[in-house]
Design a protein around this motif. Structure first.
Motif, PDB file in Angstrom:
ATOM      1  N   TYR A  70       0.809  -1.229   0.000  1.00  0.00           N
ATOM      2  CA  TYR A  70       0.000   0.000   0.000  1.00  0.00           C
ATOM      3  C   TYR A  70       0.839   1.275   0.000  1.00  0.00           C
ATOM      4  CZ  TYR A  70       1.440  -0.814   4.732  1.00  0.00           C
ATOM      5  OH  TYR A  70       2.232  -1.070   5.816  1.00  0.00           O
ATOM      6  N   ARG A  71       2.118   1.224   0.465  1.00  0.00           N
ATOM      7  CA  ARG A  71       2.921   2.452   0.528  1.00  0.00           C
ATOM      8  C   ARG A  71       3.665   2.732  -0.776  1.00  0.00           C
ATOM      9  NH1 ARG A  71       3.429   5.216   4.822  1.00  0.00           N
ATOM     10  NH2 ARG A  71       3.124   3.456   6.222  1.00  0.00           N
ATOM     11  N   THR A 110      -2.694  -4.515   0.752  1.00  0.00           N
ATOM     12  CA  THR A 110      -2.881  -4.020   2.118  1.00  0.00           C
ATOM     13  C   THR A 110      -2.606  -5.092   3.171  1.00  0.00           C
ATOM     14  OG1 THR A 110      -4.443  -2.359   1.345  1.00  0.00           O
ATOM     15  CG2 THR A 110      -4.523  -2.890   3.680  1.00  0.00           C
ATOM     16  N   LEU A 112      -0.471  -7.342   4.992  1.00  0.00           N
ATOM     17  CA  LEU A 112       0.992  -7.330   4.994  1.00  0.00           C
ATOM     18  C   LEU A 112       1.610  -8.608   4.447  1.00  0.00           C
ATOM     19  CD1 LEU A 112       1.667  -5.836   8.553  1.00  0.00           C
ATOM     20  CD2 LEU A 112       1.566  -4.614   6.364  1.00  0.00           C
ATOM     21  N   ASP A 141       9.462  -3.110   6.968  1.00  0.00           N
ATOM     22  CA  ASP A 141      10.182  -3.822   8.036  1.00  0.00           C
ATOM     23  C   ASP A 141       9.204  -4.645   8.888  1.00  0.00           C
ATOM     24  OD1 ASP A 141      10.042  -0.741   8.335  1.00  0.00           O
ATOM     25  OD2 ASP A 141       9.741  -1.444  10.388  1.00  0.00           O
ATOM     26  N   GLY A 142       8.029  -4.089   9.180  1.00  0.00           N
ATOM     27  CA  GLY A 142       7.038  -4.821   9.969  1.00  0.00           C
ATOM     28  C   GLY A 142       6.571  -6.080   9.256  1.00  0.00           C
ATOM     29  N   GLY A 143       6.464  -5.996   7.941  1.00  0.00           N
ATOM     30  CA  GLY A 143       6.002  -7.130   7.137  1.00  0.00           C
ATOM     31  C   GLY A 143       6.939  -8.330   7.226  1.00  0.00           C
ATOM     32  N   ASN A 170      11.836   1.473   7.153  1.00  0.00           N
ATOM     33  CA  ASN A 170      11.611   2.913   7.401  1.00  0.00           C
ATOM     34  C   ASN A 170      11.486   3.202   8.898  1.00  0.00           C
ATOM     35  OD1 ASN A 170       9.064   2.046   8.094  1.00  0.00           O
ATOM     36  ND2 ASN A 170       7.985   3.130   6.461  1.00  0.00           N
ATOM     37  N   PHE A 172       9.673   2.076  11.362  1.00  0.00           N
ATOM     38  CA  PHE A 172       8.456   1.812  12.130  1.00  0.00           C
ATOM     39  C   PHE A 172       7.441   0.941  11.387  1.00  0.00           C
ATOM     40  CE2 PHE A 172      10.110   5.749  13.799  1.00  0.00           C
ATOM     41  CZ  PHE A 172       9.947   5.601  15.173  1.00  0.00           C
ATOM     42  N   HIS A 239       2.222   7.328   9.772  1.00  0.00           N
ATOM     43  CA  HIS A 239       1.944   6.066   9.043  1.00  0.00           C
ATOM     44  C   HIS A 239       0.963   6.308   7.890  1.00  0.00           C
ATOM     45  CE1 HIS A 239       1.147   1.852   8.304  1.00  0.00           C
ATOM     46  NE2 HIS A 239      -0.133   2.078   8.500  1.00  0.00           N
TER      47      HIS A 239
END
Ligand SMILES: Cc1ncc(C[n+]2csc(CCOP(=O)(O)OP(=O)(O)O)c2C)c(N)n1
Length: 281
Positions: A70-71, A110, A112, A141-143, A170, A172, A239
């Motif tokens: 999504y980003r 969307t 992750l 990074d969260g993914g 990034n 966060f 975010h």
């Protein structure tokens, strides 16, 4: 690599990267304005991360595939998708807006990391059919904490699929900092456990990201299998427009990263080499 990559890069490539970075930042500002006007439901801005976005699109050949999160709207647009159509999902529509086959761009994902096994499947299938195609999958990074990340990297390495994984670190995952996400020395280190090369790159150095990605794409196309790339960057905005970043991080940290801005870095290089003047020519 640092600015070494820019120093030896082809001037035309640097100018192209610069033009796309500037357009990308303007696009982020416009999309954020549209959320404030109520004309866009949500926008995850990639301001500060434009070097990763643009380099990802430019490292691919037309026949390759991009699997964005999504980003990654800027990467999608830099690949040729209509800038308005690229926002369809973020307007709250049920479909992705653009035809994924036209520019070989999968829908913005969307959930992750779900785009990662899809990329591996496509790359593996292409190889079985003898098609000279590489898939580039983008994730945050969260993914990397998702099961899909593990499954995708594991299968990609076992099958030697022509796929490149680009992690934009990034800092966060919404409010969760990287230190709470992993105890690994770096996200690039995770590649070792899967049996593929891992590369760590300054994600704000567009020339360096482009070089590392291009090497990985070449390696995949030549039958060398997958690569995991960690690009260290920073999410300058919240975010999304629905998030208040002041609740979990200080202004000083944001200011420090703004001193390492991807556009300013490339501008300095281009101006220093006489490749850009005040008029932007
Ligand atoms: C499977 C799944 N779980 C949770 C979420 C909710 N969620 C949306 S964005 C996000 C953070 C992701 O952070 P990261 O992967 O670092 O990417 P970034 O947003 O920083 O680009 C979470 C937990 C989701 N979209 N999908």
């Amino acid at each position: 690599l640092g600015t070494e990559a820019a120093a030896k890069a082809d001037p035309e490539l640097l100018r192209r990267l610069y033009a796309e970075l500037v357009k990308g930042r303007r696009y982020n500002a416009q999309a954020t304005a549209l959320t404030k006007q109520g004309r866009l439901a949500v926008y995850p801005s990639s301001t500060g991360q434009e070097a990763c976005e643009v380099a990802a699109a430019l490292a691919l050949e037309e026949r390759d595939w991009l699997f964005p999160s999504y980003r990654d709207t800027l990467a999608v647009v830099a690949r040729g998708v209509d800038p308005v159509e690229a926002l369809t999902l973020l307007r709250g529509d049920w479909h992705t807006g653009y035809d994924p086959y036209e520019h070989r761009v999968a829908p913005l994902s969307t959930p992750l990391a779900t785009q990662l096994p899809h990329a591996v499947g496509l790359a593996h299938a292409a190889r079985l059919k003898g098609d000279d195609v590489v898939a580039l999958a983008m994730v945050g990074d969260g993914g990397t904490s998702e099961g899909d990340f593990h499954e995708a990297l594991n299968f990609a390495a076992v099958w030697q699929a022509p796929v490149v994984f680009l992690v934009q670190n990034n800092g966060f995952a919404i409010s969760v900092p990287l230190a709470k996400q992993t105890a690994a020395p770096s996200l690039a280190h995770k590649a070792v456990g899967y049996g593929m090369p891992g590369r760590l790159v300054d994600g704000n150095d567009a020339a360096a990201v482009h070089e590392v990605l291009s090497d990985a794409v070449r390696h995949a196309r030549a039958g060398g299998g997958p690569t995991l790339i960690e690009a260290v960057t920073y999410r300058v905005e919240a975010h999304t427009n629905a998030d208040d970043a002041t609740r979990y991080r200080g202004d000083a940290e944001v200011e420090t990263w703004k001193q390492h801005d991807p556009i300013a870095l490339l501008e300095r290089e281009l101006t220093g080499r006489g490749l850009l003047d005040e008029a932007g020519a």
